[in-house]
Design an enzyme around this catalytic site. Structure first.
Site, PDB file in Angstrom:
ATOM      1  N   ASP A 212       0.718  -1.269   0.036  1.00 30.72           N
ATOM      2  CA  ASP A 212      -0.052  -0.070  -0.032  1.00 30.72           C
ATOM      3  C   ASP A 212       0.991   1.074  -0.002  1.00 30.72           C
ATOM      4  O   ASP A 212       1.746   1.323   0.705  1.00 30.72           O
ATOM      5  CB  ASP A 212      -0.910   0.029   1.162  1.00 30.72           C
ATOM      6  CG  ASP A 212      -2.154   1.038   1.464  1.00 30.72           C
ATOM      7  OD1 ASP A 212      -2.785   1.175   0.374  1.00 30.72           O
ATOM      8  OD2 ASP A 212      -1.888   1.946   2.190  1.00 30.72           O
ATOM      9  N   GLU A 264      14.105 -15.842   0.036  1.00 31.84           N
ATOM     10  CA  GLU A 264      14.658 -16.937   0.788  1.00 31.84           C
ATOM     11  C   GLU A 264      13.514 -18.005   0.649  1.00 31.84           C
ATOM     12  O   GLU A 264      13.664 -19.228   1.240  1.00 31.84           O
ATOM     13  CB  GLU A 264      14.557 -16.473   2.380  1.00 31.84           C
ATOM     14  CG  GLU A 264      15.611 -15.510   2.818  1.00 31.84           C
ATOM     15  CD  GLU A 264      15.709 -15.192   4.085  1.00 31.84           C
ATOM     16  OE1 GLU A 264      14.689 -15.397   4.813  1.00 31.84           O
ATOM     17  OE2 GLU A 264      16.275 -14.005   4.532  1.00 31.84           O
TER      18      GLU A 264
HETATM   19  C1  NOJ Z   1      -4.508   3.082  -0.744  1.00 35.90           C
HETATM   20  C2  NOJ Z   1      -5.594   2.180  -0.711  1.00 35.90           C
HETATM   21  O1  NOJ Z   1      -5.831   1.576  -1.744  1.00 35.90           O
HETATM   22  C3  NOJ Z   1      -6.553   2.917  -0.100  1.00 35.90           C
HETATM   23  O2  NOJ Z   1      -7.921   2.204  -0.035  1.00 35.90           O
HETATM   24  C4  NOJ Z   1      -6.358   3.557   1.269  1.00 35.90           C
HETATM   25  O3  NOJ Z   1      -7.233   4.464   1.685  1.00 35.90           O
HETATM   26  C5  NOJ Z   1      -5.116   4.437   1.234  1.00 35.90           C
HETATM   27  N1  NOJ Z   1      -4.035   3.609   0.218  1.00 35.90           N
HETATM   28  C6  NOJ Z   1      -4.210   4.594   2.449  1.00 35.90           C
HETATM   29  O4  NOJ Z   1      -3.946   3.318   3.151  1.00 35.90           O
END
Ligand code: NOJ
Length: 548
Positions: A212, A264
């Site tokens: 993310d 790994e």
């Molecule tokens: C990207 C994620 O896809 C989204 O849903 C989220 O709100 C933000 N990152 C923050 O984590």
């Protein structure tokens, strides 16, 4: 049973199905989807014909941002199940020939994370505070926020805390909601803890990770510097690795250390970066010494425009060749309006403004949206690389635009008045049956309201029905599996530029008609088409696959 070979490259041209776990299937009737719910639908996934599932966060969370506020990276949200349930899910997916990718959220935790609680309890300057980004405020009494940085979900990326002695205290940085404090990646304990998390899930058998906000993590905080800007305006981001907020060169050092861990394992674990970076900066995120693959979201913005589609395909493929990764194709996910609706929206210049004024009476051309959505899906499935599908798109499911404000959950809807857009409309629990409690999602309602028309798009309404979107996805995914070949393609040029036609090395061809008139099909054996042919010709807004 499909055989899961220990193939290190399984992900390069895989079809990966994204599950938003709280909205997929609810086994215990609490209105929230869960791990046993997913297990109960493994046959459905297998019949659909996907290679892997990607689970959006399944961790304990206060749900300030749909689970992207993680309170414990090495556990399962009790509302979703237990670690034992999770192990069962991994095992059953594997037994059925599918892999599993999970979300890792390394830019920020949830404010309920033990280390954030420790940071609040410990004083300024403590090692506990150093795991996050705490700063003194400006002004005589520290009452002015440390910088003018805005968050993605609101006007400021700083929130002031009350110190343990009850006095107004320091401020902490959060690029997203205030319940999502940013980690300090200059702190070695933070780095070590994430490595521990990665090993934890690799050891359990997870096959890969979706990272993310992979472009964030390391910020330039040296010598008292603090970024001062609108954090969601990516156009101001530098493209040379020296931006003070995003895509800094140092972030790739972190991924290089993760890559060592991924390697790994046998087969090595894969990872895909959610990296919103300039096109020239995609290669580092997708490098074999780093995460290995990076999302390209460009097709989300291509609309129904053959010139843009060709251009994006060229850019993506070029980047792929340069960095040795495989490219990715995405039309929908949990953050954007479902593409079956998107392709049917009236043409508007300001979508945010349109959404505010029109979402209860949107005038979407659902038929056109779905027709173009299917055609684009076939086009992308035929290109080299991996395709990420989002739950419900295989039903042609439309966006639930009409959720009342009081039922919305998305912080973006409430806290970012500039955008005012909600992502809840694509996160409404899936309809499995035509009628009944929450359309078969579970026995106890649904955590986001499902519109009355949802049952018309249910699995029950489409399963086994010739011409349904579900049967279409099953057909083309099965065909794609048979046809898949080396990762190259060649354009086939037509005088009519509204035709997008390309061929893969084994003679597999894809032809899309972007025009409003039927067009003659090129020579070859017809394998599938997204719409029935019209007097032997390819219908408008349709794609056909041919074998030369
Ligand atoms: C990207 C994620 O896809 C989204 O849903 C989220 O709100 C933000 N990152 C923050 O984590």
């Amino acid at each position: 049973m499909r055989f899961l070979a220990g193939d290190a490259n399984w992900w390069r041209q895989a079809v990966i199905y994204q599950i938003y776990p709280r909205s997929f299937a609810d086994s215990n009737g609490d209105g929230i989807g869960d791990v046993q719910g997913i297990i109960s639908r493994i046959d459905y996934l297998k019949k659909l014909g996907v290679d892997a599932v990607w689970l959006s966060p399944h961790y304990p969370s206060a749900l300030a941002d749909g689970g992207y506020d993680v309170d414990d990276y090495r556990d399962v949200d009790p509302r979703l199940g237990t670690l034992a349930d999770f192990d069962e899910l991994i095992a059953k997916l594997h037994e059925n020939g599918m892999r599993i990718i999970i979300d890792i959220v390394p830019n920020h935790s949830g404010s309920g994370h033990q280390w954030f609680k420790d940071a609040l309890a410990a004083g300024p300057g403590s090692p506990e505070r150093d795991r996050y980004i705490f700063r003194d405020g400006k002004g005589e009494n520290g009452e002015i926020r440390p910088s003018e940085l805005s968050s993605h979900f609101g006007p400021t990326a700083w929130t002031r805390i009350t110190e343990p002695d009850g006095t107004p205290g320091q401020w902490y940085m959060h690029l997203f909601a205030s319940e999502q404090p940013d980690w300090n990646w200059d702190n070695p304990e933070v780095r070590a803890d994430f490595e521990k998390t990665i090993r934890f899930w690799c050891d359990r058998g997870v096959d890969g990770f979706r990272i993310d906000v992979a472009h964030a993590l390391v910020k330039d905080l040296k010598n008292g510097h603090l970024p001062e800007r609108n954090s969601y305006d990516l156009s101001v981001m530098k493209d040379d690795g020296t931006d003070d907020l995003f895509d800094r060169d140092e972030v790739h050092e972190i991924y290089a250390s993760w890559r060592k861990i991924f390697n790994e394992y046998n087969p090595p674990r894969m990872a895909v970066a959610e990296a919103w970076v300039h096109a020239n900066r995609r290669p580092p995120s997708a490098s074999a010494n780093g995460l290995g693959q990076s999302f390209s979201f460009d097709m989300l913005g291509a609309g129904w425009d053959p010139r843009k589609v060709r251009n994006i395909a060229n850019i993506n493929m070029k980047a792929t060749v340069e960095n040795g990764s495989s490219t990715t194709w995405v039309l929908s996910n949990h953050d954007v309006i479902r593409h079956a609706t998107r392709f049917g929206l009236p043409e508007v210049s300001n979508f945010g403004a349109w959404y505010k004024d029109n979402r209860f009476n949107p005038g979407v051309d659902e038929k056109l949206g779905l027709t173009r959505g299917k055609a684009m899906t076939m086009l992308l499935l035929a290109l080299p690389g991996s395709t990420y599908l989002y739950q419900g798109e295989e039903l042609g499911l439309q966006e639930a635009l009409e959720i009342p404000a009081e039922d919305m959950q998305d912080p973006q809807f409430f806290r970012n008045p500039d955008l005012g857009l909600s992502r809840d409309g694509c996160r409404v629990p899936l309809p499995w049956t035509r009628t009944g409690s929450s359309f078969g999602f579970g026995s106890g309602g649904s955590h986001l309201p499902q519109p009355k028309w949802f049952g018309d798009w249910s699995v029950e309404a489409e399963d086994g029905v010739a011409g349904s979107t579900l049967e279409f996805y099953r057909e083309v995914l099965a065909l794609r599996r048979k046809l898949q070949t080396t990762e190259t393609f060649k354009w086939v040029w037509h005088f009519n530029k509204q035709i997008v036609h390309f061929a893969r090395p084994n003679g597999w061809q894809s032809v899309t008609n972007f025009s409003q008139k039927p067009v003659k099909l090129p020579k070859g054996k017809l394998l599938a088409s997204s719409e029935p042919l019209v007097s032997g010709k390819l219908a408008p807004n349709a794609t056909a696959w041919l074998q030369a």
